[in-house]
Design a protein around this motif. Structure first.
Motif, short mmCIF file in Angstrom:
data_model
loop_
_atom_site.label_atom_id
_atom_site.label_comp_id
_atom_site.label_asym_id
_atom_site.label_seq_id
_atom_site.Cartn_x
_atom_site.Cartn_y
_atom_site.Cartn_z
N VAL A 187 -2.09 -16.92 -25.43
CA VAL A 187 -1.87 -18.23 -24.81
C VAL A 187 -1.34 -19.19 -25.87
CG1 VAL A 187 -2.95 -20.13 -23.51
CG2 VAL A 187 -3.87 -17.80 -23.30
N ALA A 188 -0.29 -19.91 -25.54
CA ALA A 188 0.24 -20.93 -26.47
C ALA A 188 -0.09 -22.31 -25.91
CB ALA A 188 1.75 -20.80 -26.60
N ASP A 189 -0.49 -23.17 -26.81
CA ASP A 189 -0.84 -24.54 -26.45
C ASP A 189 0.40 -25.40 -26.66
OD1 ASP A 189 -2.66 -26.45 -25.76
OD2 ASP A 189 -3.70 -26.48 -27.69
N MET A 190 0.92 -25.99 -25.60
CA MET A 190 2.15 -26.78 -25.78
C MET A 190 1.82 -28.11 -26.43
SD MET A 190 4.32 -25.75 -22.39
CE MET A 190 5.81 -26.56 -22.99
N PRO A 191 2.56 -28.46 -27.50
CA PRO A 191 2.25 -29.70 -28.22
C PRO A 191 2.54 -30.96 -27.40
CG PRO A 191 3.57 -28.22 -29.59
CD PRO A 191 3.59 -27.66 -28.19
N PHE A 192 1.93 -32.04 -27.83
CA PHE A 192 2.14 -33.37 -27.26
C PHE A 192 3.63 -33.66 -27.10
CE2 PHE A 192 1.98 -38.14 -28.16
CZ PHE A 192 1.42 -38.47 -26.93
N MET A 193 4.00 -34.22 -25.95
CA MET A 193 5.37 -34.67 -25.67
C MET A 193 6.36 -33.52 -25.46
SD MET A 193 5.74 -37.88 -25.37
CE MET A 193 4.13 -38.35 -24.77
N THR A 194 5.85 -32.31 -25.24
CA THR A 194 6.79 -31.20 -25.00
C THR A 194 6.79 -30.77 -23.53
OG1 THR A 194 5.20 -29.45 -25.53
CG2 THR A 194 6.51 -30.32 -27.36
N TYR A 195 6.02 -31.51 -22.69
CA TYR A 195 5.99 -31.16 -21.26
C TYR A 195 5.87 -32.43 -20.41
CZ TYR A 195 0.99 -31.26 -22.51
OH TYR A 195 -0.25 -31.61 -23.00
N THR A 196 6.79 -33.35 -20.66
CA THR A 196 6.72 -34.65 -19.99
C THR A 196 7.46 -34.68 -18.65
OG1 THR A 196 8.66 -35.45 -21.18
CG2 THR A 196 6.52 -35.88 -22.20
N SER A 197 8.22 -33.62 -18.34
CA SER A 197 8.90 -33.53 -17.04
C SER A 197 8.97 -32.04 -16.70
CB SER A 197 10.32 -34.09 -17.13
OG SER A 197 11.11 -33.24 -17.95
N PRO A 198 9.17 -31.71 -15.43
CA PRO A 198 9.29 -30.27 -15.10
C PRO A 198 10.39 -29.58 -15.89
CG PRO A 198 8.94 -31.55 -13.09
CD PRO A 198 9.12 -32.56 -14.21
N ALA A 199 11.54 -30.22 -16.02
CA ALA A 199 12.66 -29.54 -16.71
C ALA A 199 12.33 -29.33 -18.19
CB ALA A 199 13.93 -30.37 -16.56
N GLN A 200 11.77 -30.34 -18.83
CA GLN A 200 11.44 -30.19 -20.25
C GLN A 200 10.34 -29.14 -20.43
OE1 GLN A 200 8.90 -32.99 -22.06
NE2 GLN A 200 9.90 -32.96 -24.07
N ALA A 201 9.35 -29.18 -19.55
CA ALA A 201 8.24 -28.22 -19.67
C ALA A 201 8.73 -26.79 -19.51
CB ALA A 201 7.17 -28.54 -18.62
N ILE A 202 9.62 -26.58 -18.55
CA ILE A 202 10.15 -25.22 -18.33
C ILE A 202 10.96 -24.76 -19.55
CG2 ILE A 202 11.84 -23.89 -16.98
CD1 ILE A 202 10.85 -25.49 -14.51
N ALA A 203 11.81 -25.64 -20.05
CA ALA A 203 12.65 -25.25 -21.20
C ALA A 203 11.78 -24.92 -22.41
CB ALA A 203 13.63 -26.37 -21.53
N ASN A 204 10.79 -25.75 -22.68
CA ASN A 204 9.96 -25.52 -23.88
C ASN A 204 8.99 -24.35 -23.69
OD1 ASN A 204 11.23 -27.52 -25.33
ND2 ASN A 204 9.81 -29.12 -24.67
N ALA A 205 8.40 -24.24 -22.50
CA ALA A 205 7.50 -23.11 -22.25
C ALA A 205 8.29 -21.81 -22.32
CB ALA A 205 6.84 -23.26 -20.88
N GLY A 206 9.54 -21.87 -21.86
CA GLY A 206 10.39 -20.67 -21.90
C GLY A 206 10.57 -20.15 -23.32
#
Ligand code: KIV
Length: 283
Positions: A85-104
């Motif tokens: 499991v990876a913990d997404m850092p602060f400010m890396t999932y502020t919108s669906p598009a950003q969250a998908i790109a960074n989680a990807g």
């Protein structure tokens, strides 16, 4: 004890259905990851808690996406069988598009099984969007350290009935939106246990009592490497800071005294080559 086959979300769901509790630990490097896999730790979290032990930061706000992805990939190489499991850092999932790109990035570059995001009910669209494109997501509810600045500190959550109901209802809508698992931090045991019984997905507790399906703590805290404050829900299973410091001190002393390196730590030349070398040097 070592893991023998790949741990998947199906494994964790089976544990939950059978009432078998499971362990999760944080990890930030390949060596520790391989020790944890050999010890049978089924779930490994590359937490943004890496801020302190790895980066020397005072809180998790300054953790960057690139370093988090790189360390997560290292952990995956050390523990190929764990549920990662990876913990997404602060400010890396502020919108669906950003969250998908960074989680990807975590999925593609570090081959994680799931990403965790600190959230409340306002993140429902983000969780739904990630689940829709095939990213397993673990909402982290209760105490969410990335919000400490906004709420004025690290506060236990769900101590009032209204607060507890809010956590349970949020968790339920997150599961409806497609969350694969949930993490509850610093929540009293009663609402945590109620929640674990009400939802179909595994609920992992961090200071949330024994009624959760799995349990997580920060590795550096439980093996005694942390200097200073450790949360009250941590049990210390080892005290490794003192023996490590002792080993470093002995090394320093032996370097200074000449006791190290000894002849057995060197690479020998043949007598013939040594004579030739000495002849060349004029001895
Ligand atoms: O970052 C982290 O390590 C965490 C755990 C303490 C749950 O979020």
């Amino acid at each position: 004890m070592t893991l023998e086959k790949k741990i998947t979300i199906a494994t964790l769901n089976k544990h939950k259905a059978a009432g078998e509790k499971f362990a999760m630990l944080t990890c930030y490097d390949a060596t520790m990851a391989s020790i944890q896999q050999d010890a049978g730790v089924e779930v490994i979290l590359v937490g943004d808690s890496l801020a302190g032990p790895v980066l020397g930061l005072p809180d998790t706000i300054g953790v960057g996406l690139d370093i988090s992805v790189s360390l997560t990939a290292a952990v995956r190489r050390g523990a190929p069988l764990a549920f990662l499991v990876a913990d997404m850092p602060f400010m890396t999932y502020t919108s669906p598009a950003q969250a998908i790109a960074n989680a990807g990035r975590y999925v593609v570059e570090a081959r994680v099984d799931c990403v965790k995001i600190e959230c409340d009910r306002r993140f429902i669209d983000i969780v739904r969007a990630m689940a829709t494109v095939g990213i397993s997501v673990m909402p982290h509810l209760g105490l969410t350290p990335q919000r400490a600045g906004q709420v004025g500190g690290y506060k236990v959550a769900g101590k009032t009935s209204a607060g507890a109901i809010e956590i349970i209802e949020t968790a339920e809508i997150m599961v409806e939106a497609g969350a694969s698992a949930l993490l509850l931090e610093a929540v009293p045991p009663e609402p945590a246990e109620m929640l674990a019984k009400r939802v179909s997905v595994p609920v992992i507790g961090c200071g949330a009592g024994p009624g959760c399906d799995g349990f997580v703590v920060v590795t550096h805290d439980m093996i005694g490497l942390t200097e200073g404050h450790v949360p009250k829900f941590v049990r210390k299973y080892a005290d490794l800071r003192a023996p490590m410091q002792q080993a470093f001190e002995t090394y320093v002393t032996e370097c200074q005294s000449g006791a190290y390196p000894a002849p057995e730590h060197g690479y020998a030349m043949s007598d013939e080559e040594l004579s030739a070398l000495k002849a060349w040097a004029g001895k």
